[in-house]
Design a protein around this motif. Structure first.
Motif, PDB file in Angstrom:
ATOM      1  N   VAL A  72       0.802  -1.230   0.000  1.00  0.00           N
ATOM      2  CA  VAL A  72       0.000   0.000   0.000  1.00  0.00           C
ATOM      3  C   VAL A  72       0.833   1.278   0.000  1.00  0.00           C
ATOM      4  O   VAL A  72       0.409   2.293  -0.558  1.00  0.00           O
ATOM      5  CB  VAL A  72      -0.988   0.030   1.194  1.00  0.00           C
ATOM      6  N   TYR A  73       2.034   1.231   0.611  1.00  0.00           N
ATOM      7  CA  TYR A  73       2.855   2.447   0.678  1.00  0.00           C
ATOM      8  C   TYR A  73       3.741   2.593  -0.558  1.00  0.00           C
ATOM      9  O   TYR A  73       4.468   3.565  -0.683  1.00  0.00           O
ATOM     10  CB  TYR A  73       3.726   2.437   1.948  1.00  0.00           C
ATOM     11  N   CYS A  74       3.718   1.586  -1.439  1.00  0.00           N
ATOM     12  CA  CYS A  74       4.623   1.587  -2.593  1.00  0.00           C
ATOM     13  C   CYS A  74       3.865   1.823  -3.893  1.00  0.00           C
ATOM     14  O   CYS A  74       4.282   2.628  -4.722  1.00  0.00           O
ATOM     15  CB  CYS A  74       5.363   0.255  -2.648  1.00  0.00           C
ATOM     16  N   THR A 107      17.316  -5.489  -7.870  1.00  0.00           N
ATOM     17  CA  THR A 107      16.068  -5.181  -7.186  1.00  0.00           C
ATOM     18  C   THR A 107      14.978  -4.942  -8.229  1.00  0.00           C
ATOM     19  O   THR A 107      15.095  -5.337  -9.377  1.00  0.00           O
ATOM     20  CB  THR A 107      16.296  -3.996  -6.201  1.00  0.00           C
ATOM     21  N   GLY A 108      13.873  -4.307  -7.819  1.00  0.00           N
ATOM     22  CA  GLY A 108      12.772  -4.094  -8.764  1.00  0.00           C
ATOM     23  C   GLY A 108      11.837  -3.028  -8.218  1.00  0.00           C
ATOM     24  O   GLY A 108      12.252  -2.233  -7.371  1.00  0.00           O
ATOM     25  N   GLY A 109      10.631  -3.166  -8.583  1.00  0.00           N
ATOM     26  CA  GLY A 109       9.708  -4.266  -8.828  1.00  0.00           C
ATOM     27  C   GLY A 109      10.149  -5.487  -8.033  1.00  0.00           C
ATOM     28  O   GLY A 109      10.924  -5.384  -7.119  1.00  0.00           O
ATOM     29  N   GLU A 110       9.622  -6.609  -8.413  1.00  0.00           N
ATOM     30  CA  GLU A 110      10.103  -7.840  -7.784  1.00  0.00           C
ATOM     31  C   GLU A 110      11.058  -8.516  -8.766  1.00  0.00           C
ATOM     32  O   GLU A 110      10.621  -9.039  -9.793  1.00  0.00           O
ATOM     33  CB  GLU A 110       8.920  -8.742  -7.403  1.00  0.00           C
ATOM     34  N   PRO A 111      12.361  -8.490  -8.447  1.00  0.00           N
ATOM     35  CA  PRO A 111      13.330  -8.979  -9.419  1.00  0.00           C
ATOM     36  C   PRO A 111      13.114 -10.439  -9.800  1.00  0.00           C
ATOM     37  O   PRO A 111      13.369 -10.819 -10.945  1.00  0.00           O
ATOM     38  CB  PRO A 111      14.680  -8.787  -8.711  1.00  0.00           C
ATOM     39  N   VAL A 141      20.649  -9.233  -3.614  1.00  0.00           N
ATOM     40  CA  VAL A 141      19.316  -9.039  -4.164  1.00  0.00           C
ATOM     41  C   VAL A 141      18.373  -8.584  -3.054  1.00  0.00           C
ATOM     42  O   VAL A 141      18.543  -8.959  -1.895  1.00  0.00           O
ATOM     43  CB  VAL A 141      18.810 -10.343  -4.848  1.00  0.00           C
ATOM     44  N   THR A 142      17.421  -7.740  -3.414  1.00  0.00           N
ATOM     45  CA  THR A 142      16.334  -7.370  -2.513  1.00  0.00           C
ATOM     46  C   THR A 142      15.055  -7.946  -3.093  1.00  0.00           C
ATOM     47  O   THR A 142      14.738  -7.698  -4.257  1.00  0.00           O
ATOM     48  CB  THR A 142      16.204  -5.832  -2.403  1.00  0.00           C
ATOM     49  N   THR A 143      14.340  -8.723  -2.286  1.00  0.00           N
ATOM     50  CA  THR A 143      13.179  -9.435  -2.801  1.00  0.00           C
ATOM     51  C   THR A 143      12.043  -9.420  -1.779  1.00  0.00           C
ATOM     52  O   THR A 143      12.292  -9.262  -0.579  1.00  0.00           O
ATOM     53  CB  THR A 143      13.562 -10.898  -3.134  1.00  0.00           C
ATOM     54  N   VAL A 167      15.243  -9.518   2.479  1.00  0.00           N
ATOM     55  CA  VAL A 167      13.846  -9.886   2.250  1.00  0.00           C
ATOM     56  C   VAL A 167      12.970  -8.827   2.926  1.00  0.00           C
ATOM     57  O   VAL A 167      13.153  -8.526   4.105  1.00  0.00           O
ATOM     58  CB  VAL A 167      13.522 -11.282   2.819  1.00  0.00           C
ATOM     59  N   SER A 168      12.064  -8.264   2.160  1.00  0.00           N
ATOM     60  CA  SER A 168      11.180  -7.240   2.706  1.00  0.00           C
ATOM     61  C   SER A 168       9.991  -7.924   3.366  1.00  0.00           C
ATOM     62  O   SER A 168       9.286  -8.693   2.718  1.00  0.00           O
ATOM     63  CB  SER A 168      10.683  -6.326   1.586  1.00  0.00           C
ATOM     64  N   LEU A 169       9.826  -7.670   4.641  1.00  0.00           N
ATOM     65  CA  LEU A 169       8.717  -8.292   5.372  1.00  0.00           C
ATOM     66  C   LEU A 169       8.265  -7.312   6.451  1.00  0.00           C
ATOM     67  O   LEU A 169       9.024  -7.018   7.368  1.00  0.00           O
ATOM     68  CB  LEU A 169       9.193  -9.616   5.995  1.00  0.00           C
ATOM     69  N   MET A 202      12.027  -4.012   7.134  1.00  0.00           N
ATOM     70  CA  MET A 202      10.648  -3.763   7.571  1.00  0.00           C
ATOM     71  C   MET A 202      10.379  -2.267   7.504  1.00  0.00           C
ATOM     72  O   MET A 202      11.067  -1.496   8.173  1.00  0.00           O
ATOM     73  CB  MET A 202      10.505  -4.267   9.014  1.00  0.00           C
ATOM     74  N   VAL A 203       9.410  -1.864   6.701  1.00  0.00           N
ATOM     75  CA  VAL A 203       9.026  -0.451   6.680  1.00  0.00           C
ATOM     76  C   VAL A 203       8.146  -0.225   7.914  1.00  0.00           C
ATOM     77  O   VAL A 203       7.154  -0.936   8.112  1.00  0.00           O
ATOM     78  CB  VAL A 203       8.272  -0.090   5.376  1.00  0.00           C
ATOM     79  N   ALA A 204       8.541   0.723   8.752  1.00  0.00           N
ATOM     80  CA  ALA A 204       7.826   0.958  10.004  1.00  0.00           C
ATOM     81  C   ALA A 204       6.667   1.917   9.734  1.00  0.00           C
ATOM     82  O   ALA A 204       6.875   3.029   9.235  1.00  0.00           O
ATOM     83  CB  ALA A 204       8.781   1.547  11.034  1.00  0.00           C
ATOM     84  N   THR A 224       9.060   5.312   5.870  1.00  0.00           N
ATOM     85  CA  THR A 224       8.356   5.414   4.596  1.00  0.00           C
ATOM     86  C   THR A 224       8.749   6.720   3.893  1.00  0.00           C
ATOM     87  O   THR A 224       8.857   7.769   4.520  1.00  0.00           O
ATOM     88  CB  THR A 224       6.834   5.270   4.783  1.00  0.00           C
ATOM     89  N   MET A 225       9.018   6.615   2.606  1.00  0.00           N
ATOM     90  CA  MET A 225       9.502   7.769   1.838  1.00  0.00           C
ATOM     91  C   MET A 225       8.434   8.255   0.860  1.00  0.00           C
ATOM     92  O   MET A 225       7.677   7.446   0.341  1.00  0.00           O
ATOM     93  CB  MET A 225      10.749   7.384   1.038  1.00  0.00           C
ATOM     94  N   PRO A 226       8.406   9.556   0.604  1.00  0.00           N
ATOM     95  CA  PRO A 226       7.372  10.115  -0.278  1.00  0.00           C
ATOM     96  C   PRO A 226       7.689   9.899  -1.755  1.00  0.00           C
ATOM     97  O   PRO A 226       8.073  10.813  -2.475  1.00  0.00           O
ATOM     98  CB  PRO A 226       7.374  11.598   0.104  1.00  0.00           C
TER      99      PRO A 226
HETATM  100  N1  SAM Z   1      10.121  -6.322  -4.534  1.00  0.00           N
HETATM  101  C1  SAM Z   1      11.350  -6.242  -3.795  1.00  0.00           C
HETATM  102  C2  SAM Z   1      11.073  -6.158  -2.324  1.00  0.00           C
HETATM  103  O1  SAM Z   1       9.917  -6.210  -1.914  1.00  0.00           O
HETATM  104  O2  SAM Z   1      12.023  -6.072  -1.566  1.00  0.00           O
HETATM  105  C3  SAM Z   1      12.302  -5.129  -4.225  1.00  0.00           C
HETATM  106  C4  SAM Z   1      11.746  -3.799  -4.539  1.00  0.00           C
HETATM  107  S1  SAM Z   1      10.935  -2.955  -3.210  1.00  0.00           S
HETATM  108  C5  SAM Z   1      10.500  -1.452  -4.024  1.00  0.00           C
HETATM  109  C6  SAM Z   1      12.319  -2.552  -2.185  1.00  0.00           C
HETATM  110  C7  SAM Z   1      12.026  -2.027  -0.814  1.00  0.00           C
HETATM  111  O3  SAM Z   1      11.469  -0.739  -0.924  1.00  0.00           O
HETATM  112  C8  SAM Z   1      11.046  -2.854  -0.003  1.00  0.00           C
HETATM  113  O4  SAM Z   1      11.656  -3.125   1.249  1.00  0.00           O
HETATM  114  C9  SAM Z   1       9.884  -1.929   0.184  1.00  0.00           C
HETATM  115  O5  SAM Z   1       9.264  -2.172   1.415  1.00  0.00           O
HETATM  116  C10 SAM Z   1      10.545  -0.587   0.130  1.00  0.00           C
HETATM  117  N2  SAM Z   1       9.671   0.536  -0.226  1.00  0.00           N
HETATM  118  C11 SAM Z   1       8.824   0.661  -1.258  1.00  0.00           C
HETATM  119  N3  SAM Z   1       8.221   1.870  -1.268  1.00  0.00           N
HETATM  120  C12 SAM Z   1       8.701   2.534  -0.205  1.00  0.00           C
HETATM  121  C13 SAM Z   1       8.484   3.823   0.337  1.00  0.00           C
HETATM  122  N4  SAM Z   1       7.634   4.683  -0.216  1.00  0.00           N
HETATM  123  N5  SAM Z   1       9.169   4.166   1.444  1.00  0.00           N
HETATM  124  C14 SAM Z   1      10.051   3.302   2.019  1.00  0.00           C
HETATM  125  N6  SAM Z   1      10.311   2.080   1.563  1.00  0.00           N
HETATM  126  C15 SAM Z   1       9.642   1.694   0.465  1.00  0.00           C
END
Ligand code: SAM
Length: 329
Positions: free
Chosen positions: A25-27, A64-68, A95-97, A119-121, A159-161, A189-191
């Motif tokens: 939702v924040y992305c 990274t990606g998207g989901e790489p 890799v970030t996934t 791993v983003s969780l 973990m995005v807080a 969380t970033m704008p």
């Molecule tokens: N799909 C992969 C993943 O989930 O890690 C890689 C890409 S994702 C854009 C990379 C990281 O960016 C994730 O940890 C995600 O939570 C974080 N992210 C996405 N939008 C963000 C935002 N607006 N502010 C802070 N972190 C953000």
């Protein structure tokens, strides 16, 4: 490569696709439009581009990606880049996934030379996970983390807080991650990108989180560095490491060593600014790397001093309209 502020650029993040199997939702907004395939570089073109950066001094590459891991045949890129580790300057491929495809790919990543992954969780509660990612399944991600550890990969959890969303889970995530030998990094969380909701409501300054954690845990300063922007502490009670990525409460631009390449060959010299350089034209114009190398030099010479992210009620528009999924997180 040295930028106008004397910073050595040694770290390249490569977003290999803007597509993702989650809609956090924040992305992203729920209905995203993605790049037409014709605009996206082939894996061979991406490899050539990354090779040009390595030749110019890049030591670390993060995919990274998207989901790489949803990009078709992406393992061929990992294998090709993995072969360069230890020869010609590349020391690390990471890799970030989101973890959804890790059960399938963990062994191949390890075989390609990847040693650490992020791993983003954001939550370990299945209902919350579904609400936050819109499309994701927690059990797949947890199975992916198991597979990654079984394959010998060091796993860091990002973990995005988020206020009122997963704020109450931070301590339990920390205990869980450290109990399994994984570092945990918290991110503000970033704008970035239009997400169809107000970011102010979910923004949680990590200065506040850290102060609360310090009431319960002993946070010892650590000089640990991974090449990224996190600052680490060691948690005495768990023996594990906790990182903080604080683009808003404490800007870390003075030590920025990174640039970001998208899957269309656009180079962003700063996550939080709009200036970019088109490297696709240079890649496609000629088979030798002379023009490409000159285009990279010209871009690095324009790397800005830093970003100026703001999240408050008076600043409605995102600092940058492109989402993190395009630039690569
Ligand atoms: N799909 C992969 C993943 O989930 O890690 C890689 C890409 S994702 C854009 C990379 C990281 O960016 C994730 O940890 C995600 O939570 C974080 N992210 C996405 N939008 C963000 C935002 N607006 N502010 C802070 N972190 C953000």
């Amino acid at each position: 490569m040295i930028d106008p502020f004397g910073r050595h650029i040694t770290y390249l993040r490569v977003s290999v696709t803007d597509r993702c199997d989650f809609r956090c939702v924040y992305c992203m907004s729920e209905h995203m439009s993605f790049l037409p395939k014709a605009e996206v570089l082939t894996l061979e073109e991406l490899e050539r581009l990354v090779g040009a950066f390595i030749a110019k001094g890049v030591e670390r590459v993060r995919i990274t990606g998207g989901e790489p891991l949803v990009r078709r045949d992406v393992m061929t890129l990992f294998e090709a880049l993995g072969r360069r580790i230890g020869t010609g300057g590349l020391t690390e491929l990471t890799v970030t996934t989101n973890g959804s495809q890790l059960s399938r790919f963990a062994n191949e990543l390890a075989a390609a030379g990847v040693r650490r992954i992020n791993v983003s969780l954001d939550t370990r509660d299945p209902d919350r996970f579904r609400a936050l990612t819109r499309w994701g399944q927690l059990n797949k991600v947890l199975a992916g983390i198991d597979a990654a550890q079984a394959a010998g990969l060091a796993v860091k959890i990002n973990m995005v807080a988020l206020r009122d969303t997963n704020e109450d889970e931070i301590a339990s995530m920390l205990e869980w991650a450290h109990g399994r030998g994984m570092d945990l990094t918290l991110i503000e969380t970033m704008p970035l990108g239009e997400i169809g909701e107000d970011r102010v409501d979910r923004y949680l300054p990590l200065s506040e989180v850290r102060a609360k954690l310090a009431e319960r845990y002993t946070l010892e300063e650590s000089h640990h560095k991974t090449g990224g922007p996190a600052r680490y502490v060691r948690v005495a009670e768990t023996g594990g490491r906790l990182g903080f990525i604080t683009p808003l409460t404490h800007n870390f631009c003075e030590s920025c060593n990174r640039v970001r390449l998208t899957c269309t060959g656009t180079l962003y010299m700063c996550l939080g600014q709009n200036d970019d350089a088109d490297l696709r034209a240079a890649v496609r114009a000629s088979k030798d790397d002379e023009a490409l190398s000159a285009a990279i030099d010209a871009a690095i010479a324009r790397k800005p001093k830093g970003h100026d992210f703001v999240i408050d009620r008076n600043t409605r528009a995102p600092a940058v309209v492109r989402p993190m999924s395009l630039t690569g997180g």
